[in-house]
Scaffold this motif. Structure first.
Motif, PDB file in Angstrom:
ATOM      1  N   PHE A  57      -8.978  -6.172   6.659  1.00  8.66           N
ATOM      2  CA  PHE A  57      -8.214  -6.547   5.471  1.00  8.66           C
ATOM      3  C   PHE A  57      -7.996  -8.061   5.447  1.00  8.66           C
ATOM      4  CE2 PHE A  57      -6.324  -2.578   3.652  1.00  8.66           C
ATOM      5  CZ  PHE A  57      -6.896  -1.675   4.527  1.00  8.66           C
ATOM      6  N   ARG A 110       0.862  -1.184   0.000  1.00  9.78           N
ATOM      7  CA  ARG A 110       0.000   0.000   0.000  1.00  9.78           C
ATOM      8  C   ARG A 110       0.898   1.232   0.000  1.00  9.78           C
ATOM      9  NH1 ARG A 110      -4.182   0.946   4.908  1.00  9.78           N
ATOM     10  NH2 ARG A 110      -2.231   1.023   6.098  1.00  9.78           N
ATOM     11  N   ILE A 170     -11.136  -5.603   1.388  1.00  8.69           N
ATOM     12  CA  ILE A 170     -11.328  -4.694   2.521  1.00  8.69           C
ATOM     13  C   ILE A 170     -12.827  -4.652   2.810  1.00  8.69           C
ATOM     14  CG2 ILE A 170     -10.909  -2.415   3.489  1.00  8.69           C
ATOM     15  CD1 ILE A 170      -8.897  -1.938   1.212  1.00  8.69           C
ATOM     16  N   ASP A 214      -8.511   4.129   4.249  1.00  2.38           N
ATOM     17  CA  ASP A 214      -7.979   3.084   3.386  1.00  2.38           C
ATOM     18  C   ASP A 214      -7.633   3.606   1.992  1.00  2.38           C
ATOM     19  OD1 ASP A 214     -10.513   0.841   4.698  1.00  2.38           O
ATOM     20  OD2 ASP A 214      -8.523   1.327   5.498  1.00  2.38           O
ATOM     21  N   SER A 249     -14.908  -0.925   4.150  1.00  2.00           N
ATOM     22  CA  SER A 249     -13.891   0.064   3.811  1.00  2.00           C
ATOM     23  C   SER A 249     -14.106   1.369   4.590  1.00  2.00           C
ATOM     24  CB  SER A 249     -13.897   0.346   2.305  1.00  2.00           C
ATOM     25  OG  SER A 249     -15.176   0.818   1.897  1.00  2.00           O
ATOM     26  N   TYR A 255      -2.767   0.669  -4.148  1.00  2.00           N
ATOM     27  CA  TYR A 255      -2.404  -0.688  -3.751  1.00  2.00           C
ATOM     28  C   TYR A 255      -1.673  -1.358  -4.908  1.00  2.00           C
ATOM     29  CZ  TYR A 255      -5.372   0.000   0.291  1.00  2.00           C
ATOM     30  OH  TYR A 255      -5.907   0.472   1.461  1.00  2.00           O
TER      31      TYR A 255
END
Lengths: 115, 114
Positions: B65, B36, B79, B86, B82, B90
């Motif tokens: 996650f 991430r 996720i 977040d 969410s 990614y």
């Protein structure tokens, strides 16, 4: 634990000038060291890799890096910057090539090149 | 070779919704990594697999996650639910032996949670 420190989050150079991006690592064993480049809105791309062969490693796009164990450094250089070199650069370290070991990345250095 | 393939490239969703990110590693690679990237925290390793088996998930931020790799050619990062924090890019990466071998990165999925 391994760690990577990239000195300077932002480096600015003029086109044609020397590029120097600094990376220091901490590792209890001889490491494997990497430099990656990330262009805007893209993934990371390998520039070069040190795996205990020659201490001076040549990569793509005219970049090279020198492994200095005494200084725990792996600085990235390029003799003459091009506008196309503007990107973010990441140094990474691993203690092993064996399965079960991941790369640890530095926080990155953004290189700006002005005309 | 097509390289590492990620989908979708962009995802915008509302808080509380489930998000699934997908990755197809390079054929023949047996290690897969999920990262991430945010401005604040940089590039963080979330989890990685060797031969479809999760090796280290200590980077997964919390129970919301989860990641799976049902076979050598596919992995998901989910996720649920969410949250706005977040929001990030990614990345999925793969390598042929894991460890210190060269990792090849996909183009990333830019996730925005409103």
């Amino acid at each position: 634990a391994q760690s990577v420190t990239q000195l300077g989050s932002h480096v600015s150079v003029s086109e044609g000038a020397l590029v120097l991006l600094r990376c220091n690592y901490s590792s209890s064993v001889p490491p494997y060291l990497f430099w990656y480049v990330q262009y805007p809105n893209q993934g990371l791309q390998l520039l070069l890799k040190y795996t205990s062969a020659a201490t001076l490693v040549k990569g793509i796009n005219g970049f090279e890096a020198e492994f200095k164990k005494s200084e725990t450094s792996f600085h990235l250089t390029k003799p003459s910057a091009h506008m196309s070199d503007a990107a973010e650069y990441f140094c990474a370290v691993s203690e092993s090539q064996q399965a079960g070991t991941a790369l640890i990345f530095g926080k990155g250095t953004t290189l700006s090149v002005s005309s | 070779d097509a390289g590492v393939i990620q989908s979708p490239r962009h995802e915008v969703t509302e808080m509380g919704q489930e998000v699934t990110l997908r990755c197809k590693p390079i054929s023949g690679h047996n290690s897969l990594f999920w990262y991430r990237q945010t401005m604040m925290r940089g590039l963080e390793l979330l989890i990685y697999f060797n031969n479809n088996v999760p090796i280290d998930d200590s980077g997964m931020p919390e129970d919301r996650f989860s990641a799976k790799m049902p076979n050598a050619s596919f992995s998901t990062l989910k996720i649920q639910p969410s949250e706005p924090r977040d929001s990030a890019v990614y990345f999925c990466a793969s390598s042929s032996t894991g460890g210190g071998d060269t990792q090849y990165f996909g183009p990333g999925t830019r996730l925005t949670v409103l």
